[in-house]
Design a protein around this motif. Structure first.
Motif, short mmCIF file in Angstrom:
data_model
loop_
_atom_site.label_atom_id
_atom_site.label_comp_id
_atom_site.label_asym_id
_atom_site.label_seq_id
_atom_site.Cartn_x
_atom_site.Cartn_y
_atom_site.Cartn_z
N ASN A 3 7.37 8.87 -3.39
CA ASN A 3 8.08 10.12 -3.10
C ASN A 3 7.17 11.32 -3.27
O ASN A 3 7.20 12.25 -2.47
CB ASN A 3 9.30 10.27 -4.01
CG ASN A 3 10.40 9.31 -3.67
OD1 ASN A 3 10.48 8.80 -2.56
ND2 ASN A 3 11.27 9.04 -4.63
N TYR A 4 6.36 11.31 -4.32
CA TYR A 4 5.43 12.41 -4.58
C TYR A 4 4.45 12.56 -3.41
O TYR A 4 4.21 13.66 -2.93
CB TYR A 4 4.67 12.16 -5.88
CG TYR A 4 3.70 13.25 -6.22
CD1 TYR A 4 4.10 14.33 -6.99
CD2 TYR A 4 2.38 13.22 -5.76
CE1 TYR A 4 3.21 15.35 -7.30
CE2 TYR A 4 1.50 14.23 -6.06
CZ TYR A 4 1.91 15.29 -6.83
OH TYR A 4 1.03 16.31 -7.12
N THR A 7 6.21 13.73 -0.12
CA THR A 7 6.58 15.14 -0.18
C THR A 7 5.36 16.05 -0.10
O THR A 7 5.36 17.04 0.64
CB THR A 7 7.35 15.44 -1.49
OG1 THR A 7 8.50 14.62 -1.53
CG2 THR A 7 7.75 16.89 -1.58
N ASN A 8 4.30 15.73 -0.85
CA ASN A 8 3.16 16.63 -0.96
C ASN A 8 2.07 16.43 0.08
O ASN A 8 1.27 17.33 0.32
CB ASN A 8 2.56 16.54 -2.36
CG ASN A 8 3.50 17.09 -3.41
OD1 ASN A 8 3.78 18.27 -3.42
ND2 ASN A 8 4.01 16.23 -4.24
N ILE A 58 3.16 13.62 -13.66
CA ILE A 58 2.23 13.04 -12.69
C ILE A 58 1.15 14.09 -12.48
O ILE A 58 1.45 15.23 -12.12
CB ILE A 58 2.89 12.72 -11.34
CG1 ILE A 58 3.97 11.67 -11.51
CG2 ILE A 58 1.85 12.29 -10.32
CD1 ILE A 58 4.78 11.43 -10.24
N ASP A 60 -2.09 14.96 -10.24
CA ASP A 60 -2.81 14.60 -9.02
C ASP A 60 -4.29 14.89 -9.23
O ASP A 60 -4.69 16.04 -9.37
CB ASP A 60 -2.25 15.41 -7.85
CG ASP A 60 -2.81 14.99 -6.51
OD1 ASP A 60 -3.86 14.32 -6.48
OD2 ASP A 60 -2.20 15.34 -5.49
#
Length: 71
Positions: A3-4, A7-8, A58, A60
């Motif tokens: 999902n991260y 989305t990003n 999280i 990145d």
């Protein structure tokens, strides 16, 4: 994690493959490497999870890894 990235980065979940997972003992952190199978790009993350498996954060680390790569 999917999902991260969806989305990003705008990458479809079906194009993501977990390439490597490492647990850092004593720190309680997971290092996760994910590959976009379409573009062959890699993404790097640090994930902190509590003892009850709830997510703390999280981080990145993708750009840091890219800057540290030698061409």
């Amino acid at each position: 994690m999917e999902n991260y990235i969806e989305t990003n980065y705008g990458i479809g979940r079906e194009n993501l493959k977990s390439d490597e997972n490492n647990y850092r003992r004593g720190m309680g952190l997971w290092e996760i490497e994910v590959k976009d199978i379409e573009t062959k790009n890699y993404y790097f993350f640090e994930v902190d999870i509590r003892d009850d498996y709830s997510l703390i954060y999280i981080r990145d680390l993708t750009e840091i890894y890219r800057k540290n790569q030698v061409d």
